[in-house]
Design an enzyme around this catalytic site. Structure first.
Site, PDB file in Angstrom:
ATOM      1  N   LYS A  13     -24.923   0.213  13.085  1.00  0.00           N
ATOM      2  CA  LYS A  13     -25.781   0.176  11.921  1.00  0.00           C
ATOM      3  C   LYS A  13     -26.968  -1.207  11.627  1.00  0.00           C
ATOM      4  O   LYS A  13     -27.557  -0.344  12.128  1.00  0.00           O
ATOM      5  CB  LYS A  13     -24.590  -0.393  10.471  1.00  0.00           C
ATOM      6  CG  LYS A  13     -23.288   0.716  10.262  1.00  0.00           C
ATOM      7  CD  LYS A  13     -23.755   2.236   9.414  1.00  0.00           C
ATOM      8  CE  LYS A  13     -22.627   2.930  10.189  1.00  0.00           C
ATOM      9  NZ  LYS A  13     -21.480   2.836   8.905  1.00  0.00           N
ATOM     10  N   TRP A  48     -15.151   4.429   2.870  1.00  0.00           N
ATOM     11  CA  TRP A  48     -14.835   3.735   3.385  1.00  0.00           C
ATOM     12  C   TRP A  48     -13.402   2.763   3.774  1.00  0.00           C
ATOM     13  O   TRP A  48     -12.804   2.876   3.929  1.00  0.00           O
ATOM     14  CB  TRP A  48     -16.024   2.862   4.710  1.00  0.00           C
ATOM     15  CG  TRP A  48     -17.121   3.445   5.304  1.00  0.00           C
ATOM     16  CD1 TRP A  48     -18.089   4.001   4.692  1.00  0.00           C
ATOM     17  CD2 TRP A  48     -16.342   4.924   5.859  1.00  0.00           C
ATOM     18  NE1 TRP A  48     -18.897   4.677   5.368  1.00  0.00           N
ATOM     19  CE2 TRP A  48     -18.044   5.504   6.412  1.00  0.00           C
ATOM     20  CE3 TRP A  48     -15.933   4.958   6.653  1.00  0.00           C
ATOM     21  CZ2 TRP A  48     -18.200   6.126   6.819  1.00  0.00           C
ATOM     22  CZ3 TRP A  48     -16.325   6.097   7.903  1.00  0.00           C
ATOM     23  CH2 TRP A  48     -17.271   6.755   7.870  1.00  0.00           C
ATOM     24  N   ASP A 103     -13.961  -5.227   5.840  1.00  0.00           N
ATOM     25  CA  ASP A 103     -15.166  -3.998   6.951  1.00  0.00           C
ATOM     26  C   ASP A 103     -16.473  -4.623   6.785  1.00  0.00           C
ATOM     27  O   ASP A 103     -16.886  -4.508   5.422  1.00  0.00           O
ATOM     28  CB  ASP A 103     -14.813  -2.858   5.983  1.00  0.00           C
ATOM     29  CG  ASP A 103     -15.476  -1.779   7.023  1.00  0.00           C
ATOM     30  OD1 ASP A 103     -16.882  -2.339   8.262  1.00  0.00           O
ATOM     31  OD2 ASP A 103     -15.094  -0.429   6.684  1.00  0.00           O
TER      32      ASP A 103
END
Ligand SMILES: *Cc1c(COP(=O)(O)O)cnc(C)c1O
Length: 361
Positions: free
Chosen positions: A196, A102, A172
């Site tokens: 998530k 990511w 993030d």
């Protein structure tokens, strides 16, 4: 009815109490005669839901008044472009640390819009650690410094933040939001895909310091400009209404049933310790991350034998421990033990692993 122990990395497990409440309110939300899915986002009844979701998030996370909370769409992946388009307009430079897939995607996207530097990377050891950072190597006039706080695929987490001085820190936090307290004032921007640890898929939460809004590049699409959403209370267009409603229920659960993020952290630490202690003492399984950088949320592990890994994943699924297969890019196993995973789920998983070890060692 059957409920499995779901260790999915995302979309992932939600608190059972939240799902029950949503089911109860499905056909008639608080006497409105409608489902939240069906109502106008401009209605009074929906207005109360989105306002409550924001105020609960502010309260639970302790978000200072000089930060805006934005409820957006497009996933964390859209933020990979939105952050540079909105922030990389001073010097046109930004620093990135590559701690996994990511973080690398975020870096590659930002590189399309400006002068982006990789300050450090842990790719040399399959992202199994967080690199030690030396502020002397940071770009002093960068517009921001980007990290991926919890690396969902590899199971690492920053336990100390880089000291970026006056350069805004952007993180993030998709896979660690709401898992423990976080000092929001240390960041310029925090962003997370909600699927998530917060809600179903469809919602992206951005928490941004107000002075960082209003400097977007000329080419920035209206929908990608933070200003658009800040000026319109996340109602410039139709927000992901139902997902925001579930996020509100999750935040109520966190506040009232759990008792806030300090309490959540204690529970998460207990769950993670149980699993890591087992991995450290096992003769068959082992964790893949250096102990000092381990995530509380995502726990990757291997047996060292791919066939045995596959056998474990298959037998675990048959015993109702599902989604334990590691990410397709790394293999092995991964147990995501987000907020909603009860202690009992981890205890039973460990017992199952002990049994598997006896039978296969
Ligand atoms: C899942 C994940 C993403 C991607 O999120 P999308 O909402 O699917 O775009 C980005 N960063 C991290 C840390 C993630 O865990």
């Amino acid at each position: 009815m059957k409920r499995v122990y779901n260790f999915s990395a995302g979309p992932s497990i939600l608190p059972e109490a939240v799902l029950r409440r949503a089911a109860d309110e499905m056909l008639d939300y608080q006497g409105s005669g409608q489902s939240v899915m069906e109502m106008s986002h401009r209605s009074k009844v929906y207005g109360a839901i989105i306002e409550s979701a924001e105020s609960l998030l502010r309260e639970v996370m302790g978000i200072p008044d000089n930060y805006k909370v934005l409820f957006l769409q497009g996933g964390a992946s859209s933020q990979f472009a939105m952050v540079p388009m909105n922030l990389m307009t001073g010097s046109g430079k930004a620093d990135y640390v590559l701690t996994g897939q990511w973080a690398t995607k975020a870096y590659k996207e930002a590189a399309r819009y400006g002068d982006v530097k990789v300050v450090a990377s842990s790719k040399d050891k399959t992202f199994s650690y967080i690199p030690k950072l030396d502020p002397a190597t940071f770009t002093p006039d960068a517009d921001y410094f980007h990290i991926c706080m919890n690396n969902t695929i590899y199971g690492t987490k920053y336990h100390t933040l880089p000291d970026t001085g006056k350069v805004p820190l952007v993180a993030d936090i998709s896979s660690c939001i709401l898992s423990e307290p976080i000092d929001v004032s240390k960041f310029g921007v925090l962003y997370a895909g909600a699927q998530k640890n917060m809600a179903p898929a469809g919602l992206t939460v951005v928490i941004i310091r107000e002075d960082l809004i209003g400097h977007a590049m000329e080419i920035t699409p209206t929908m990608f400009n933070y200003q658009t959403h800040a000026d319109n209370g996340s109602m410039f267009n139709t927000p992901p209404c139902y997902t925001i409603y579930i996020a509100k229920l999750v935040l109520e659960w966190l506040k009232n049933d759990i008792g806030g993020l300090e309490e959540m952290k204690k529970i998460n630490e207990k769950k993670a310790a149980l699993l890591y202690n087992f991995l450290d003492s096992s003769k068959l399984f082992k964790g893949t991350v250096v102990p000092e950088d381990r995530s509380l949320m995502n726990v990757p592990f291997i047996t060292g034998n791919e066939e045995l890994d596959a056998k474990f994943v298959k037998e675990a699924a048959a015993a109702d421990f599902v989604n334990l297969k590691g990410h397709r890019s790394v293999g092995g196993m991964r147990a995501s033990i987000y907020n909603a995973m009860p202690m009992e789920g981890v205890e039973k998983l460990v017992a199952f692993m002990e049994q598997f070890e006896k039978e296969n060692l």
